[in-house]
Design a protein around this motif. Structure first.
Motif, short mmCIF file in Angstrom:
data_model
loop_
_atom_site.label_atom_id
_atom_site.label_comp_id
_atom_site.label_asym_id
_atom_site.label_seq_id
_atom_site.Cartn_x
_atom_site.Cartn_y
_atom_site.Cartn_z
N LEU A 41 0.83 -1.20 0.00
CA LEU A 41 0.00 0.00 0.00
C LEU A 41 0.87 1.26 0.00
O LEU A 41 0.50 2.26 -0.62
CB LEU A 41 -0.96 -0.02 1.19
N ASP A 42 2.02 1.21 0.69
CA ASP A 42 2.95 2.34 0.63
C ASP A 42 3.43 2.58 -0.80
O ASP A 42 3.54 3.72 -1.24
CB ASP A 42 4.16 2.09 1.53
N GLY A 43 3.69 1.52 -1.53
CA GLY A 43 4.10 1.65 -2.93
C GLY A 43 2.99 2.23 -3.79
O GLY A 43 3.24 3.05 -4.67
N ALA A 44 1.76 1.81 -3.51
CA ALA A 44 0.62 2.35 -4.27
C ALA A 44 0.45 3.83 -3.98
O ALA A 44 0.18 4.63 -4.88
CB ALA A 44 -0.64 1.57 -3.93
N VAL A 45 0.65 4.23 -2.72
CA VAL A 45 0.56 5.65 -2.36
C VAL A 45 1.69 6.43 -3.04
O VAL A 45 1.47 7.55 -3.52
CB VAL A 45 0.59 5.82 -0.82
N ALA A 46 2.88 5.85 -3.09
CA ALA A 46 3.99 6.52 -3.77
C ALA A 46 3.68 6.68 -5.26
O ALA A 46 3.97 7.73 -5.85
CB ALA A 46 5.28 5.72 -3.60
N GLY A 47 3.08 5.66 -5.87
CA GLY A 47 2.68 5.76 -7.27
C GLY A 47 1.63 6.83 -7.48
O GLY A 47 1.69 7.60 -8.45
N LEU A 48 0.67 6.91 -6.55
CA LEU A 48 -0.35 7.97 -6.63
C LEU A 48 0.29 9.34 -6.49
O LEU A 48 -0.07 10.28 -7.19
CB LEU A 48 -1.39 7.77 -5.53
N GLY A 49 1.25 9.45 -5.58
CA GLY A 49 1.94 10.73 -5.41
C GLY A 49 2.70 11.14 -6.65
O GLY A 49 2.64 12.31 -7.07
N GLY A 77 4.30 1.89 -9.62
CA GLY A 77 4.48 1.94 -8.17
C GLY A 77 4.00 0.66 -7.50
O GLY A 77 4.66 0.13 -6.60
N ALA A 78 2.86 0.14 -7.93
CA ALA A 78 2.33 -1.10 -7.35
C ALA A 78 3.23 -2.28 -7.68
O ALA A 78 3.47 -3.15 -6.83
CB ALA A 78 0.92 -1.35 -7.85
N LEU A 79 3.76 -2.33 -8.90
CA LEU A 79 4.67 -3.42 -9.27
C LEU A 79 5.98 -3.36 -8.50
O LEU A 79 6.51 -4.39 -8.06
CB LEU A 79 4.93 -3.42 -10.77
N VAL A 80 6.53 -2.16 -8.32
CA VAL A 80 7.76 -2.03 -7.54
C VAL A 80 7.52 -2.47 -6.10
O VAL A 80 8.33 -3.19 -5.52
CB VAL A 80 8.30 -0.58 -7.60
#
Length: 170
Positions: free
Chosen positions: A45-53, A95-98
């Motif tokens: 979820l942190d990666g998804a938030v980073a991707g959203l950012g 971001g989600a894949l990373v």
């Protein structure tokens, strides 16, 4: 029939943009199959938030330029949002894949690495498209069409790849 100019947004855009929600569902299913624990899911979820950012920053920087360059009597906000949706969706998936790769300690099936490479290629291609639209210099090149075609083929081929479910703790 041949058209002088393609309609944007079109029904095809609905299908192409459907790649992103389907991609997120597939990544969540992958996480489930890899038997990721709750702590690792928070990292995802942190990666998804980073991707959203990242997508939000890119949209904030690029959206005004795209809106200014496409401003005209025939241009509307749906056109501008459609143009920005592709690279933004690519960044979110990336971001989600990373995050998935990190959570799984980079021990994932080759199909995941293929999807990662495809997402990077799509992000580059879609960003080049958007930059060309924003600067008013975009012209269709064959390489972009080839990248989009090969990406669709690679995604379809990766979908049928079977792999063993492994624990992320291994």
């Amino acid at each position: 029939a041949r058209m002088a100019e393609w309609p944007v947004p079109s029904v095809a855009d609905v299908g192409w943009l459907g790649l992103y929600p389907a991609g997120f569902v597939a990544i969540l299913q992958l996480m489930r199959r890899l038997r990721v624990d709750r702590t690792s899911m928070l990292t995802f979820l942190d990666g998804a938030v980073a991707g959203l950012g990242a997508a939000a920053v890119c949209a904030a920087v690029v959206l005004p330029q795209v809106a200014a360059s496409t401003a005209g009597p025939d241009t509307s906000w749906p056109v501008t949002l459609t143009d920005v949706a592709y690279p933004s969706g690519d960044l979110l998936l990336l971001g989600a894949l990373v995050a998935t790769l990190v959570v799984a300690r980079f021990r994932v099936p080759s199909a995941v690495w293929t999807l990662f490479a495809v997402t990077v290629a799509l992000a580059c291609c879609d960003s080049t498209y958007l930059a060309g639209i924003a600067s008013g210099t975009f012209a269709w090149d064959r390489w972009q069409r080839v990248v989009w075609l090969l990406a669709a083929v690679a995604i379809a081929m990766s979908a049928g790849t079977a792999f063993e479910a492994r624990s992320a703790r291994e």
